[in-house]
Design an enzyme around this catalytic site. Structure first.
Site, short mmCIF file in Angstrom:
data_model
loop_
_atom_site.label_atom_id
_atom_site.label_comp_id
_atom_site.label_asym_id
_atom_site.label_seq_id
_atom_site.Cartn_x
_atom_site.Cartn_y
_atom_site.Cartn_z
N LEU A 84 -45.50 -0.80 -2.79
CA LEU A 84 -45.77 0.57 -2.96
C LEU A 84 -46.90 0.83 -1.93
CD1 LEU A 84 -45.72 1.71 -6.94
CD2 LEU A 84 -43.92 2.08 -5.08
N LYS A 93 -50.71 -3.37 -10.14
CA LYS A 93 -51.78 -3.58 -9.08
C LYS A 93 -52.28 -4.91 -9.14
CE LYS A 93 -53.19 1.24 -9.59
NZ LYS A 93 -52.97 1.43 -8.21
N ASP A 103 -63.46 7.65 -6.88
CA ASP A 103 -62.58 7.70 -5.65
C ASP A 103 -61.43 8.86 -5.76
OD1 ASP A 103 -61.60 6.78 -3.17
OD2 ASP A 103 -60.65 5.32 -4.04
N GLY A 141 -57.60 -2.88 0.97
CA GLY A 141 -58.65 -3.99 1.30
C GLY A 141 -58.84 -4.68 0.05
#
Length: 550
Positions: free
Chosen positions: A17, A42, A141, A21
């Site tokens: 997907l 993830k 974020d 970094g």
């Protein structure tokens, strides 16, 4: 590197997907579920490759995964966490897969959004942020890529929390301490305090405000100019259809300094829902009737909030209602009106002359008297003496022009009010964390101080701030509260005020705590001298009157 077909002997990878970094993100199927439900995997790789870092990151990763699990269980607009595991030196999170588009994808497909659409998104996502902050967590974020609109109900979902990234970015310094190798967040969307590694709750509101502006203008923060005097972002010329009230709400959310933003997500939500227009402050934001002397949640220790003047707002006529001229009382001829008006004017002129004559015949009472306190030694670059020059960080005596405590504070020939003076002192206390620590904000200090206070603490040549920058040193502040307010007096463009205050501070040099007189928990009675300068009320000097710790 080749991605295993089956992760943790369970998750079948379908496709990639995205990548960045910190690792990669996959769409996968859970082969151990009857429905083979889809999930997002993830993959996170530590930035440092050694066994000491790996063990530390593994412990922290487990804690952060537990937090993500709690957040997902408590709010449907945060993805649920299904599992976490380690494999081949890398860390994995298995999370709920949400079908939909990120705000960044919607912008690329449809272009800018209307004000009503952006408001709907904010009204729906701010309660989620309020929930996250109530757990003591800063997302860190928030940006268009990390707010996803769920296809099934069009509700925004908050994804990709920064805490896990921070854990993965852990390194071990030469001294053996752990630290983060990079700042977590996205350049342009994060405020200065987050860039310095010290995010607060309003840092998320700053990022959310810039996300809303991006949706309205199509402009990334880096494409927008800033006001060179205040640092405020200039964006309204790209969104001329946005109502002034909503634009002002966003302006407050993206103020350069955290104390000037909304104090909470709930406060920003209420402003949007009620249509209240906040006053976006220009530095320094001194509001004489708004004094938040203690940090959020801290008691005011007996300080009595001054009474605020009532403000009467005349209601606006409903749309389409023609303006009606006030009616003159019936029964008066033009001659009668002229005679009455002439009489009123004559009385006003006579009264004014009497007042002027009285002022000229009455002597003025001086309420400012010169202090006999000696001035401190000039600040030097010596590491033993320079830190003690930090304002309100030592018990040194600084020359001032204080008002005698016995003077009746109700007698004043000055427009400076007690509340205005207290607001400046409070703003100074709030701002020290930005002046005497990164980003060492010179401009903020210059707009709050003048005279000796400016020279000793802010100016470039030999000031406390200059010493801290040159010696890789800074202060961290804990409790900072105004406990009570004492004598106040003012004359002309000068005033003094005495406040009892508590301050908890820690002095750092080269990243280590220095346990000397600069690291302390103080309770002191401080007398501040203030002066109008450049149209602003500023601190010109101060001195410790009494140590209240004993």
């Amino acid at each position: 590197m080749m991605t295993p077909i089956l992760l943790n002997y369970r998750y079948q990878v379908i496709r990639v997907l995205g990548s960045g970094g910190f690792g990669e993100t996959f769409l996968a199927e859970d082969t151990q579920m009857p429905t083979k439900r889809r999930c997002v995997i993830k993959q996170l790789k530590p930035v440092a490759d050694n066994i000491q870092v790996y063990q530390l990151v593994q412990e922290r990763f487990q804690r952060e995964a537990a937090i993500l699990e709690e957040l997902g269980e408590g709010n449907s607009q945060i993805p649920s966490l299904y599992a976490y595991f380690c494999e081949d030196g890398q860390f994995y999170l298995a999370q709920e897969y949400i079908e939909g588009q990120t705000l960044a994808e919607k912008m690329r497909q449809y272009g800018t959004l209307s004000e009503s659409s952006v408001k709907e998104i904010l009204v729906s996502i701010l309660p989620v942020l309020n929930y996250v902050h109530s757990k003591g967590i800063v997302h860190r974020d928030i940006k268009p890529d990390n707010i996803l609109i769920r296809s099934s109900n069009q509700q925004p979902v908050l994804i990709d929390f920064g805490a896990v990234k921070e854990t993965i970015a852990t390194v071990i310094t030469v001294s053996g301490n752990s630290s983060q190798s990079i700042v977590i967040g996205t350049p342009g969307f994060m405020p200065s305090e987050q860039t310095a590694g010290r995010p607060v709750f309003s840092s998320d509101l700053y990022s959310l405000g810039l996300t809303a502006i991006y949706l309205l203008t199509g402009k990334f923060p880096q494409e927008l100019a800033t006001n060179p005097s205040t640092g405020e972002i200039l964006w309204r010329q790209y969104a001329l259809s946005v109502t002034p009230s909503f634009a002002t709400i966003l302006d407050k959310a993206i103020q350069p300094f955290a104390p000037h933003r909304y104090s909470s997500a709930l406060e920003m939500l209420q402003a949007i829902q009620t249509g209240a227009t906040p006053i976006a402050p220009t530095l320094p934001a001194v509001n004489p009737t708004l004094i938040s002397a203690a940090p959020t949640g801290a008691p005011l220790h007996g300080y009595v909030q001054p009474q605020q003047a009532s403000t009467v707002i005349a209601p606006s006529p409903s749309p389409g209602t023609p303006y009606q001229q006030p009616q003159t009382a019936p029964g008066m001829s033009d001659l009668q009106k002229a005679l009455v008006m002439g009489g009123v004017i004559g009385v006003c002129v006579l009264g004014g002359l009497l007042i002027i004559d009285r002022k000229q015949t009455q002597p003025q009472t001086a309420v400012v008297q010169q202090s006999t306190s000696p001035a401190p030694a000039t600040n030097t670059t010596s590491s033993a003496t320079a830190p003690a020059q930090i304002p309100a960080s030592s018990n040194q005596v600084i020359s001032a022009s204080p008002v005698n405590s016995s003077v009746d504070s109700n007698i004043s020939t000055s427009p400076i009010t007690r509340d205005a003076a207290l607001a400046v002192v409070n703003k100074w206390q709030e701002s020290k964390k930005y002046i005497f620590a990164p980003p060492y904000n010179h401009e903020l200090g210059a707009q709050l101080t003048t005279g000796e206070a400016y020279r000793k603490n802010i100016s470039y040549d030999g000031s406390s701030r200059d010493w801290l920058v040159s010696n890789n040193a800074y202060y961290r502040y804990g409790v900072q509260s105004i406990d009570s307010v004492g004598a106040f007096a003012a004359n002309g463009d000068q005033a003094t005020i005495e406040v009892a205050m508590t301050e908890d501070r820690t002095f750092y040099k080269n990243g280590k705590v220095v346990n000397d007189e600069n690291t302390a928990f103080d309770k002191r009675l401080v007398r501040y001298s203030l002066q109008m300068s450049d149209g602003q009320l500023k601190i010109s000097d101060y001195k410790t009157v009494k140590d209240l710790a004993n």
